[in-house]
Design a protein around this motif. Structure first.
Motif, short mmCIF file in Angstrom:
data_model
loop_
_atom_site.label_atom_id
_atom_site.label_comp_id
_atom_site.label_asym_id
_atom_site.label_seq_id
_atom_site.Cartn_x
_atom_site.Cartn_y
_atom_site.Cartn_z
N ALA A 79 0.90 -1.14 -0.06
CA ALA A 79 -0.19 -0.12 0.05
C ALA A 79 0.76 1.13 0.14
N LEU A 80 1.86 1.30 0.79
CA LEU A 80 2.68 2.31 0.92
C LEU A 80 3.51 2.67 -0.43
N VAL A 81 3.92 1.62 -0.89
CA VAL A 81 4.57 1.80 -2.37
C VAL A 81 3.83 2.08 -3.25
N GLY A 82 2.58 1.41 -3.19
CA GLY A 82 1.64 1.75 -4.16
C GLY A 82 1.13 3.56 -4.33
N ILE A 139 2.87 5.77 -3.28
CA ILE A 139 4.16 6.76 -3.84
C ILE A 139 4.01 6.61 -5.30
N LEU A 140 3.95 5.25 -5.97
CA LEU A 140 3.68 5.11 -7.32
C LEU A 140 2.38 6.25 -7.73
N ALA A 141 1.45 6.25 -6.81
CA ALA A 141 0.14 6.89 -7.33
C ALA A 141 0.61 8.53 -7.37
N LEU A 142 1.15 8.86 -6.40
CA LEU A 142 1.52 10.10 -6.09
C LEU A 142 2.45 10.68 -7.33
N GLY A 143 3.58 9.77 -7.75
CA GLY A 143 4.19 9.94 -8.91
C GLY A 143 3.63 10.14 -10.08
N GLY A 144 2.68 9.04 -10.37
CA GLY A 144 1.79 9.31 -11.54
C GLY A 144 1.02 10.48 -11.73
N VAL A 145 0.34 10.82 -10.42
CA VAL A 145 -0.45 12.16 -10.60
C VAL A 145 0.48 13.22 -10.81
N GLY A 146 1.55 13.47 -10.08
CA GLY A 146 2.50 14.52 -10.25
C GLY A 146 2.99 14.79 -11.58
N LEU A 147 3.26 13.75 -12.40
CA LEU A 147 3.78 13.72 -13.47
C LEU A 147 2.70 14.17 -14.74
N ALA A 148 1.46 13.71 -14.58
CA ALA A 148 0.58 14.11 -15.20
C ALA A 148 0.02 15.60 -15.11
N LEU A 149 0.41 15.81 -13.86
CA LEU A 149 0.02 17.58 -13.59
C LEU A 149 1.16 18.44 -14.16
N LEU A 150 2.40 17.93 -13.93
CA LEU A 150 3.45 18.69 -14.48
C LEU A 150 3.56 18.74 -16.14
N THR A 151 3.32 17.48 -16.63
CA THR A 151 3.43 17.50 -18.08
C THR A 151 2.02 17.71 -18.94
N GLY A 152 1.09 17.70 -18.21
CA GLY A 152 -0.35 18.03 -18.88
C GLY A 152 -0.96 16.61 -19.39
N ASP A 153 -0.15 15.74 -19.48
CA ASP A 153 -0.27 14.30 -20.17
C ASP A 153 -1.01 13.42 -19.01
N VAL A 160 1.14 -3.97 -11.30
CA VAL A 160 2.22 -5.03 -11.34
C VAL A 160 2.61 -5.10 -9.71
N LEU A 161 2.70 -4.24 -8.96
CA LEU A 161 3.26 -4.47 -7.63
C LEU A 161 2.11 -5.41 -6.84
N LEU A 162 0.97 -4.99 -6.86
CA LEU A 162 0.11 -5.90 -6.27
C LEU A 162 -0.01 -7.43 -6.80
N VAL A 163 0.06 -7.69 -7.93
CA VAL A 163 -0.06 -8.74 -8.52
C VAL A 163 1.42 -9.81 -7.76
#
Length: 315
Positions: free
Chosen positions: A168-171, A173-187, A200-203
Protein backbone atom coordinates in the motif's frame (compact mmCIF):
# COMPACT_ATOMS: atom_id res chain seq x y z
CA UNK A 1 2.78 -16.05 16.83
CA UNK A 2 0.19 -14.89 19.28
CA UNK A 3 -3.35 -14.49 18.05
CA UNK A 4 -3.72 -11.23 19.99
CA UNK A 5 -0.70 -9.67 18.31
CA UNK A 6 -2.00 -10.57 14.87
CA UNK A 7 -5.46 -9.26 15.69
CA UNK A 8 -4.11 -5.90 16.86
CA UNK A 9 -2.21 -5.40 13.61
CA UNK A 10 -5.23 -6.49 11.53
CA UNK A 11 -7.61 -4.10 13.30
CA UNK A 12 -5.15 -1.22 12.89
CA UNK A 13 -4.83 -1.96 9.16
CA UNK A 14 -8.60 -2.33 8.75
CA UNK A 15 -9.32 1.05 10.35
CA UNK A 16 -6.67 2.79 8.24
CA UNK A 17 -7.84 1.20 4.98
CA UNK A 18 -11.51 2.05 5.50
CA UNK A 19 -10.69 5.71 6.13
CA UNK A 20 -8.28 5.83 3.20
CA UNK A 21 -10.74 4.14 0.81
CA UNK A 22 -13.36 6.83 1.45
CA UNK A 23 -10.83 9.58 0.83
CA UNK A 24 -9.57 8.00 -2.41
CA UNK A 25 -13.03 7.60 -3.88
CA UNK A 26 -13.87 11.21 -3.02
CA UNK A 27 -10.63 12.30 -4.71
CA UNK A 28 -11.49 10.21 -7.79
CA UNK A 29 -14.96 11.73 -7.98
CA UNK A 30 -13.54 15.27 -8.05
CA UNK A 31 -10.40 14.69 -10.13
CA UNK A 32 -11.14 11.75 -12.42
CA UNK A 33 -7.68 10.28 -11.64
CA UNK A 34 -7.41 6.59 -12.56
CA UNK A 35 -4.65 6.20 -9.96
CA UNK A 36 -7.14 7.32 -7.33
CA UNK A 37 -9.75 4.84 -8.55
CA UNK A 38 -7.22 1.98 -8.59
CA UNK A 39 -5.95 2.94 -5.15
CA UNK A 40 -9.53 3.21 -3.85
CA UNK A 41 -10.31 -0.31 -5.06
CA UNK A 42 -6.99 -1.44 -3.58
CA UNK A 43 -7.98 -0.07 -0.17
CA UNK A 44 -11.41 -1.73 -0.39
CA UNK A 45 -9.72 -5.04 -1.27
CA UNK A 46 -7.32 -4.63 1.65
CA UNK A 47 -10.23 -3.92 4.01
CA UNK A 48 -11.96 -7.07 2.79
CA UNK A 49 -8.74 -8.99 3.28
CA UNK A 50 -8.44 -7.88 6.89
CA UNK A 51 -12.07 -8.88 7.46
CA UNK A 52 -11.25 -12.33 6.02
CA UNK A 53 -8.27 -12.70 8.36
CA UNK A 54 -10.42 -11.80 11.36
CA UNK A 55 -13.08 -14.29 10.22
CA UNK A 56 -10.47 -17.01 9.78
CA UNK A 57 -9.13 -16.38 13.28
CA UNK A 58 -12.64 -16.68 14.69
CA UNK A 59 -13.43 -19.91 12.86
CA UNK A 60 -10.12 -21.46 13.90
CA UNK A 61 -11.23 -21.30 17.54
CA UNK A 62 -14.02 -23.85 17.04
CA UNK A 63 -13.77 -27.05 19.05
CA UNK A 64 -12.72 -30.30 17.36
CA UNK A 65 -15.52 -32.55 16.11
CA UNK A 66 -15.80 -36.17 14.98
CA UNK A 67 -15.53 -35.03 11.38
CA UNK A 68 -12.54 -32.79 12.19
CA UNK A 69 -10.79 -34.50 15.12
CA UNK A 70 -7.71 -32.28 14.90
CA UNK A 71 -9.72 -29.07 15.12
CA UNK A 72 -10.01 -26.09 12.80
CA UNK A 73 -6.61 -24.42 13.18
CA UNK A 74 -5.99 -24.50 9.43
CA UNK A 75 -8.94 -22.17 8.85
CA UNK A 76 -6.41 -19.37 9.30
CA UNK A 77 -4.34 -20.76 6.43
CA UNK A 78 -7.40 -21.06 4.18
CA UNK A 79 -8.46 -17.47 4.75
CA UNK A 80 -4.87 -16.31 4.30
CA UNK A 81 -4.88 -17.99 0.88
CA UNK A 82 -8.21 -16.34 0.03
CA UNK A 83 -6.59 -12.98 0.82
CA UNK A 84 -3.93 -13.57 -1.83
CA UNK A 85 -6.64 -14.38 -4.39
CA UNK A 86 -8.62 -11.24 -3.56
CA UNK A 87 -5.49 -9.09 -3.70
CA UNK A 88 -4.55 -10.57 -7.09
CA UNK A 89 -7.97 -10.24 -8.75
CA UNK A 90 -9.65 -7.20 -7.21
CA UNK A 91 -6.47 -5.28 -6.46
CA UNK A 92 -3.87 -6.17 -9.08
CA UNK A 93 -5.87 -7.16 -12.15
CA UNK A 94 -8.31 -4.25 -11.77
CA UNK A 95 -5.44 -1.77 -11.48
CA UNK A 96 -3.81 -3.20 -14.61
CA UNK A 97 -7.08 -2.89 -16.52
CA UNK A 98 -7.73 0.64 -15.30
CA UNK A 99 -4.17 1.70 -16.11
CA UNK A 100 -4.45 0.27 -19.64
CA UNK A 101 -7.71 2.15 -20.24
CA UNK A 102 -6.20 5.40 -18.97
CA UNK A 103 -3.14 5.05 -21.22
CA UNK A 104 -5.41 4.27 -24.17
CA UNK A 105 -7.81 7.12 -23.41
CA UNK A 106 -5.89 9.72 -21.35
CA UNK A 107 -7.42 12.89 -19.94
CA UNK A 108 -6.17 15.65 -17.71
CA UNK A 109 -6.64 15.56 -13.95
CA UNK A 110 -9.16 18.03 -12.56
CA UNK A 111 -8.92 19.63 -9.12
CA UNK A 112 -5.39 18.32 -8.53
CA UNK A 113 -5.43 19.21 -4.84
CA UNK A 114 -7.93 16.44 -4.10
CA UNK A 115 -5.79 13.47 -5.19
CA UNK A 116 -2.58 15.00 -3.85
CA UNK A 117 -4.14 15.81 -0.47
CA UNK A 118 -5.73 12.36 -0.14
CA UNK A 119 -2.49 10.61 -1.13
CA UNK A 120 -0.52 12.49 1.52
CA UNK A 121 -3.18 11.64 4.11
CA UNK A 122 -3.17 8.00 2.99
CA UNK A 123 0.63 7.75 3.25
CA UNK A 124 0.48 9.03 6.82
CA UNK A 125 -2.35 6.64 7.79
CA UNK A 126 -0.70 3.63 6.13
CA UNK A 127 2.59 4.49 7.86
CA UNK A 128 0.89 4.19 11.26
CA UNK A 129 -0.66 0.86 10.25
CA UNK A 130 2.68 -0.41 8.93
CA UNK A 131 4.40 0.71 12.14
CA UNK A 132 1.90 -1.32 14.21
CA UNK A 133 2.51 -4.43 12.09
CA UNK A 134 6.29 -4.02 12.41
CA UNK A 135 6.05 -3.55 16.17
CA UNK A 136 3.89 -6.66 16.61
CA UNK A 137 6.16 -8.70 14.33
CA UNK A 138 9.33 -7.65 16.14
CA UNK A 139 7.97 -9.17 19.36
CA UNK A 140 8.12 -12.66 17.82
CA UNK A 141 10.56 -12.28 14.92
CA UNK A 142 13.66 -12.91 17.02
CA UNK A 143 16.87 -12.91 14.99
CA UNK A 144 15.17 -13.66 11.67
CA UNK A 145 15.46 -11.27 8.75
CA UNK A 146 12.21 -9.90 7.38
CA UNK A 147 12.39 -12.24 4.40
CA UNK A 148 12.97 -15.24 6.69
CA UNK A 149 10.12 -14.12 8.95
CA UNK A 150 7.63 -13.95 6.05
CA UNK A 151 8.76 -17.33 4.72
CA UNK A 152 8.97 -19.21 8.05
CA UNK A 153 6.06 -17.75 10.03
CA UNK A 154 3.45 -20.40 10.76
CA UNK A 155 0.72 -17.85 11.50
CA UNK A 156 -0.31 -16.06 8.29
CA UNK A 157 -1.81 -12.87 9.71
CA UNK A 158 1.23 -10.70 10.42
CA UNK A 159 3.13 -11.58 7.20
CA UNK A 160 -0.03 -10.82 5.22
CA UNK A 161 -0.58 -7.47 6.93
CA UNK A 162 3.11 -6.58 6.58
CA UNK A 163 3.14 -7.25 2.84
CA UNK A 164 -0.22 -5.53 2.33
CA UNK A 165 0.90 -2.40 4.18
CA UNK A 166 4.24 -2.38 2.36
CA UNK A 167 2.44 -2.75 -0.96
CA UNK A 168 0.00 0.00 0.00
CA UNK A 169 2.79 2.44 0.87
CA UNK A 170 4.75 1.75 -2.31
CA UNK A 171 1.51 1.92 -4.31
CA UNK A 172 0.67 5.30 -2.82
CA UNK A 173 4.10 6.61 -3.76
CA UNK A 174 3.61 5.29 -7.30
CA UNK A 175 0.17 6.91 -7.46
CA UNK A 176 1.59 10.21 -6.20
CA UNK A 177 4.32 10.00 -8.83
CA UNK A 178 1.82 9.27 -11.59
CA UNK A 179 -0.48 12.10 -10.57
CA UNK A 180 2.46 14.48 -10.14
CA UNK A 181 3.89 13.74 -13.59
CA UNK A 182 0.44 14.03 -15.16
CA UNK A 183 0.02 17.47 -13.57
CA UNK A 184 3.53 18.65 -14.54
CA UNK A 185 3.33 17.48 -18.16
CA UNK A 186 -0.40 17.92 -18.73
CA UNK A 187 -0.41 14.36 -20.09
CA UNK A 188 -2.84 11.96 -18.42
CA UNK A 189 -0.87 8.96 -19.74
CA UNK A 190 1.43 9.27 -16.73
CA UNK A 191 -1.54 8.71 -14.44
CA UNK A 192 -2.26 5.50 -16.33
CA UNK A 193 1.39 4.40 -16.13
CA UNK A 194 1.33 4.93 -12.36
CA UNK A 195 -1.82 2.82 -12.18
CA UNK A 196 -0.21 0.03 -14.21
CA UNK A 197 2.78 0.03 -11.85
CA UNK A 198 0.41 -0.32 -8.89
CA UNK A 199 -1.22 -3.31 -10.59
CA UNK A 200 2.12 -5.05 -11.21
CA UNK A 201 3.14 -4.46 -7.59
CA UNK A 202 -0.10 -5.93 -6.21
CA UNK A 203 0.09 -8.98 -8.48
CA UNK A 204 3.65 -9.71 -7.33
CA UNK A 205 2.71 -9.39 -3.65
CA UNK A 206 -0.33 -11.61 -4.20
CA UNK A 207 1.83 -14.29 -5.83
CA UNK A 208 4.26 -14.25 -2.87
CA UNK A 209 1.38 -14.55 -0.40
CA UNK A 210 -0.22 -17.36 -2.41
CA UNK A 211 3.03 -19.35 -2.49
CA UNK A 212 3.63 -19.01 1.26
CA UNK A 213 0.05 -19.79 2.34
CA UNK A 214 -0.08 -22.72 -0.10
CA UNK A 215 2.94 -24.20 1.69
CA UNK A 216 1.15 -23.82 5.03
CA UNK A 217 -2.00 -25.44 3.65
CA UNK A 218 -0.01 -28.42 2.39
CA UNK A 219 1.41 -28.85 5.90
CA UNK A 220 4.73 -27.63 7.25
CA UNK A 221 6.95 -29.24 9.88
CA UNK A 222 8.07 -27.57 13.08
CA UNK A 223 11.07 -25.28 12.75
CA UNK A 224 14.59 -26.51 13.41
CA UNK A 225 14.78 -25.14 16.97
CA UNK A 226 11.50 -26.77 17.96
CA UNK A 227 12.57 -30.11 16.48
CA UNK A 228 15.80 -29.99 18.49
CA UNK A 229 13.90 -29.21 21.71
CA UNK A 230 11.44 -32.05 21.09
CA UNK A 231 14.23 -34.53 20.40
CA UNK A 232 16.13 -33.49 23.51
CA UNK A 233 13.03 -33.68 25.72
CA UNK A 234 11.89 -37.02 24.32
CA UNK A 235 14.99 -39.06 25.18
CA UNK A 236 15.84 -39.42 28.87
CA UNK A 237 18.54 -42.07 28.41
CA UNK A 238 16.87 -44.47 30.86
CA UNK A 239 13.46 -45.69 29.74
CA UNK A 240 13.54 -43.89 26.37
CA UNK A 241 17.02 -44.69 25.12
CA UNK A 242 16.83 -43.15 21.67
CA UNK A 243 14.78 -41.66 18.86
CA UNK A 244 14.42 -43.90 15.80
CA UNK A 245 12.52 -41.42 13.62
CA UNK A 246 10.09 -38.54 13.99
CA UNK A 247 7.56 -36.50 11.99
CA UNK A 248 6.08 -33.13 12.95
CA UNK A 249 3.21 -31.24 11.33
CA UNK A 250 1.48 -27.94 12.05
CA UNK A 251 -2.26 -28.53 12.47
CA UNK A 252 -2.57 -24.77 12.86
CA UNK A 253 -0.32 -21.83 13.69
CA UNK A 254 -0.30 -22.71 17.39
CA UNK A 255 -0.92 -26.46 17.32
CA UNK A 256 1.73 -29.03 16.48
CA UNK A 257 1.40 -32.77 15.86
CA UNK A 258 4.36 -34.95 16.86
CA UNK A 259 4.62 -38.58 15.79
CA UNK A 260 7.73 -40.59 16.63
CA UNK A 261 9.10 -44.08 17.05
CA UNK A 262 11.17 -44.29 20.22
CA UNK A 263 13.66 -46.90 21.36
CA UNK A 264 13.11 -48.73 24.66
CA UNK A 265 15.03 -51.53 26.34
CA UNK A 266 14.03 -55.10 25.43
CA UNK A 267 13.47 -56.12 29.05
CA UNK A 268 11.09 -53.28 29.98
CA UNK A 269 7.60 -54.29 31.00
CA UNK A 270 4.46 -52.86 29.36
CA UNK A 271 3.84 -50.79 32.49
CA UNK A 272 7.34 -49.31 32.33
CA UNK A 273 6.96 -48.48 28.64
CA UNK A 274 3.55 -46.85 29.18
CA UNK A 275 4.96 -44.73 32.00
CA UNK A 276 7.96 -43.78 29.86
CA UNK A 277 5.66 -42.60 27.06
CA UNK A 278 3.55 -40.50 29.45
CA UNK A 279 6.67 -38.91 30.92
CA UNK A 280 8.13 -38.24 27.47
CA UNK A 281 4.90 -36.54 26.37
CA UNK A 282 4.97 -34.34 29.46
CA UNK A 283 8.59 -33.34 28.79
CA UNK A 284 7.81 -32.53 25.15
CA UNK A 285 4.84 -30.32 26.05
CA UNK A 286 6.93 -28.50 28.62
CA UNK A 287 9.71 -27.88 26.10
CA UNK A 288 7.40 -26.96 23.19
CA UNK A 289 3.94 -25.92 24.52
CA UNK A 290 2.31 -25.90 21.07
CA UNK A 291 2.96 -29.67 20.77
CA UNK A 292 -0.68 -30.50 21.50
CA UNK A 293 -1.08 -33.86 19.72
CA UNK A 294 1.65 -36.44 20.41
CA UNK A 295 1.82 -40.07 19.25
CA UNK A 296 4.80 -42.13 20.43
CA UNK A 297 5.36 -45.69 19.24
CA UNK A 298 7.80 -47.80 21.31
CA UNK A 299 10.15 -50.17 19.56
CA UNK A 300 13.21 -52.26 20.33
CA UNK A 301 16.10 -50.53 18.61
CA UNK A 302 18.17 -52.82 16.40
CA UNK A 303 21.45 -51.66 14.90
CA UNK A 304 21.01 -54.18 12.06
CA UNK A 305 17.56 -52.89 11.14
CA UNK A 306 18.48 -49.21 11.58
CA UNK A 307 19.66 -48.61 7.98
CA UNK A 308 16.23 -49.63 6.70
CA UNK A 309 14.46 -47.09 8.94
CA UNK A 310 14.14 -43.35 8.26
CA UNK A 311 16.95 -41.36 9.90
CA UNK A 312 16.29 -39.92 13.35
CA UNK A 313 16.86 -36.38 12.07
CA UNK A 314 13.96 -36.66 9.62
CA UNK A 315 11.03 -34.49 10.65
Amino acid sequence: MSASGGTKAIVAALGANLAIAVGKFVAFAFSGSSSMLAEGVHSVADSGNQALLLLGGKKAQKEATKEHPFGYGRERYIYGFLVSIVLFTIGGVFALYEGYEKIKHPHEIDDWYWPVGVLVFAIIAESFSFRTAIKESNEIRGGLTWTQFVRRAKAPELPVVLLEDLGALVGLILALGGVGLALLTGDGVWDGIGTMCIGVLLVLIALVLAAETKSLLLGEAADVDQVAKIREAMVDGETVTGLIHMRTLHLGPEELLVAAKIAVAHDHTAEMVARAIDEAEARIREAVPIARVIYLEPDIFSAEAAPASPPASTT
